[in-house]
Design a protein around this motif. Sequence first.
Motif, short mmCIF file in Angstrom:
data_model
loop_
_atom_site.label_atom_id
_atom_site.label_comp_id
_atom_site.label_asym_id
_atom_site.label_seq_id
_atom_site.Cartn_x
_atom_site.Cartn_y
_atom_site.Cartn_z
N GLU A 77 12.85 9.38 0.01
CA GLU A 77 12.03 8.32 -0.56
C GLU A 77 11.07 9.01 -1.54
N VAL A 78 11.21 8.68 -2.82
CA VAL A 78 10.46 9.37 -3.88
C VAL A 78 9.47 8.41 -4.51
N ARG A 79 8.23 8.87 -4.63
CA ARG A 79 7.18 8.10 -5.30
C ARG A 79 6.62 8.94 -6.44
N ALA A 80 6.40 8.30 -7.58
CA ALA A 80 5.89 9.00 -8.76
C ALA A 80 4.61 8.32 -9.24
N TYR A 81 3.58 9.14 -9.54
CA TYR A 81 2.29 8.62 -9.99
C TYR A 81 1.86 9.35 -11.26
N PRO A 82 1.73 8.62 -12.38
CA PRO A 82 1.20 9.26 -13.59
C PRO A 82 -0.31 9.51 -13.43
N VAL A 83 -0.77 10.68 -13.88
CA VAL A 83 -2.19 11.03 -13.84
C VAL A 83 -2.74 10.86 -15.25
N LYS A 84 -3.74 9.99 -15.41
CA LYS A 84 -4.28 9.67 -16.73
C LYS A 84 -5.76 10.02 -16.80
N SER A 143 -14.25 0.51 -10.41
CA SER A 143 -13.19 1.43 -10.83
C SER A 143 -12.23 1.71 -9.69
N MET A 144 -12.76 1.83 -8.47
CA MET A 144 -11.89 2.04 -7.31
C MET A 144 -10.99 0.82 -7.08
N GLY A 145 -11.56 -0.39 -7.28
CA GLY A 145 -10.74 -1.59 -7.13
C GLY A 145 -9.63 -1.65 -8.15
N ASP A 146 -9.94 -1.26 -9.41
CA ASP A 146 -8.90 -1.22 -10.44
C ASP A 146 -7.83 -0.20 -10.09
N SER A 147 -8.26 0.96 -9.57
CA SER A 147 -7.31 2.00 -9.17
C SER A 147 -6.38 1.48 -8.07
N LEU A 148 -6.96 0.73 -7.13
CA LEU A 148 -6.16 0.18 -6.03
C LEU A 148 -5.15 -0.84 -6.56
N ASN A 149 -5.61 -1.70 -7.47
CA ASN A 149 -4.71 -2.73 -8.01
C ASN A 149 -3.56 -2.12 -8.79
N ARG A 150 -3.84 -1.02 -9.52
CA ARG A 150 -2.80 -0.38 -10.32
C ARG A 150 -2.00 0.65 -9.51
N ASN A 151 -2.46 0.92 -8.29
CA ASN A 151 -1.82 1.92 -7.44
C ASN A 151 -1.79 3.28 -8.13
N GLU A 152 -2.96 3.67 -8.71
CA GLU A 152 -3.07 4.91 -9.45
C GLU A 152 -4.23 5.74 -8.90
N PRO A 153 -4.18 7.07 -9.09
CA PRO A 153 -5.31 7.92 -8.69
C PRO A 153 -6.56 7.58 -9.50
N PHE A 154 -7.72 7.90 -8.93
CA PHE A 154 -9.00 7.63 -9.59
C PHE A 154 -9.95 8.80 -9.35
N VAL A 196 -3.88 -0.18 3.11
CA VAL A 196 -3.98 -1.24 2.12
C VAL A 196 -3.38 -2.51 2.70
N GLN A 197 -4.21 -3.55 2.84
CA GLN A 197 -3.76 -4.84 3.36
C GLN A 197 -3.78 -5.87 2.24
N GLU A 198 -2.77 -6.71 2.20
CA GLU A 198 -2.60 -7.65 1.09
C GLU A 198 -3.79 -8.58 0.93
N GLU A 199 -4.30 -9.12 2.04
CA GLU A 199 -5.37 -10.12 1.95
C GLU A 199 -6.76 -9.50 2.14
N LYS A 200 -6.90 -8.56 3.04
CA LYS A 200 -8.21 -7.99 3.35
C LYS A 200 -8.58 -6.79 2.50
N ASP A 255 5.03 4.07 1.64
CA ASP A 255 6.43 4.30 2.00
C ASP A 255 7.04 2.94 2.35
N VAL A 256 8.19 2.97 2.97
CA VAL A 256 8.89 1.71 3.25
C VAL A 256 8.15 0.86 4.28
N ARG A 257 7.24 1.46 5.04
CA ARG A 257 6.57 0.74 6.11
C ARG A 257 5.18 0.23 5.71
N GLU A 258 4.39 1.05 5.00
CA GLU A 258 3.01 0.67 4.74
C GLU A 258 2.48 1.39 3.50
N LYS A 259 1.36 0.85 3.01
CA LYS A 259 0.66 1.46 1.87
C LYS A 259 -0.65 2.05 2.37
#
Length: 552
Positions: A222-229, A326-337, A278-282, A362-366
């Motif tokens: 299971e491979v995950r890729a994150y661009p660092v900007k 900024s942390m909220g934006d990072s969470l929404n984009r799923n990017e490092p901050f 990370v929970q969808e609603e909370k 991963d396949v189970r949780e964020k």
Amino acid sequence: MNANAKEIMVVEDDPVTMMQTSRVLQEAGYNVLKAPTGEKAMEMVYNRRPALVLLDVMLPDMGGLEICRKIKSDSRLQGTYVIMFSGVQTESDDRAQGLESGADGYLVKPVRTRELLAQIEAMLRIRYAEMRLDEDRRWYEMVLNSIRELVLCMDHELTILWANQAAADSLDMRAEELIGRKCYHLWNENDKPCRKCPVTRSLESKSPDHSIVDTPDGRIWEVRAYPVKDEHDRMLSIVEVAQDITDMQKSRQALERSEKLLKEVTANMPGAVIQYQVQEEKGLLPLFVSRGVTELLGVTPEDILQDPVRLWDNVHPDDSEQVSSSMGDSLNRNEPFHGEFRVLDRDNSYKWLRISTVPYSDVREKMWYAMISDITLLKKAQEEMAYRAMHDYLTELPNRELLLDRLERAFAMASRYGHKVGVVFFDLNSFKPVNDLYGHMAGDKLLYQVGQRLQKCVRKSDTVARYGGDEFVAVLGSISSSQDVLRVARKISSEMSRPFVLEGMEIHQDFSMGISIYPDDAADPQELLRLADQSMYRAKKDPKSCYAFCSG
């Protein structure tokens, strides 16, 4: 960085200079190593690893520039600072060569004691801050090397820049052997990037990506890729996190062991680590908070686990909204901050913290990880170096560079609101005899007292600067007429007519002042200074007055 924190090596072939410099450093509390030649210096720097080297440019057996290059090019001597000093007045090109060789500072002998110690103390503070940050970096690398997931950092061409131990173990190689190799050569045995690989897709889309990947050896990842900007949304590198899920049960057990180790390690590491689910609603639900958060933020792990908003209790009000947004934006984009903010300390002062966040899923949780470290020492060192770059070391007044900046600002304000700007060019007429009769230390004290008296004669909004030698300049902004400048000149004349007390003796000093006014005399800051300088020399020739106006 394992250099001895209080040990300084002086490399100097002149016995008198060696003795004087060593005495000053020893009186300041430093351990001093002495090397009269370049060969002896290189031998001692490897054996003792001093924190700082005071290096003469001219030595009998090799040049100071050569020694400096050797020290700075050897990774074993990382963290050893070098200040070069020359026995002759040097041109700017000579200073540039010294700094280009890697020197951290450049002084001209004879070096003022106060200037020497100030430079040493500032550099050692920066060195200590760098050591603290380097320790934090090694702690985080240890954490990444402790988990079972493969972690790779790559450039735009998928060349590996850093790899954790799990990545090396998966190929039965050492981690350093992976650096500089292409990731698709190592795992997929291809000559070019695979179009289905999430790393390739993430590189093209500049967005996070993930998928399941089969490798030729039969394993499933299971491979995950994150661009660092950076802050301008420019991509600097790309991070790949891969997990072997060939045997799901074994992978789960490995993950649980990694999480347990992460908690054990982070509980005692410098700084703080917070693990969120990370929970969808909370939104973010904290699962783990290391004990270091109490020292950094003044709240306990239990406080944050019970109420996540408590994380921001003591954050500076000017920073909390920006960082949390900024942390909220990072969470929404799923990017490092990465961000910096201030926190109220126990003594009601503010300290600087740096926060870095990394998403994980991963396949189970964020999951989401936040790492916080104290950068107060680095911030203070940077601020002090910036202050010293704009102020005279002896009088602590603004230097010529800051004076010109203040003068240009005063011109802009005067032009906007229809005011005038006055310049008073002040010079001591008999300063050299003070140095000759009483010594340079007495002369330094006299210059300091002159600066203090001049500041008493002007408003807080005005600027008094040391222009050079025994010359000072006062910039009087937002004045209405020449009478305003005349009142200041008379006040200065009265203040300077009082005797100065040096080494228990009263000393009188003659002085001269030249005055110019914008826009009456000049429309350019440099020209206004030049005219005030000319007027000062006219005042020197006039026995009846200690000041002269440009247009008078």
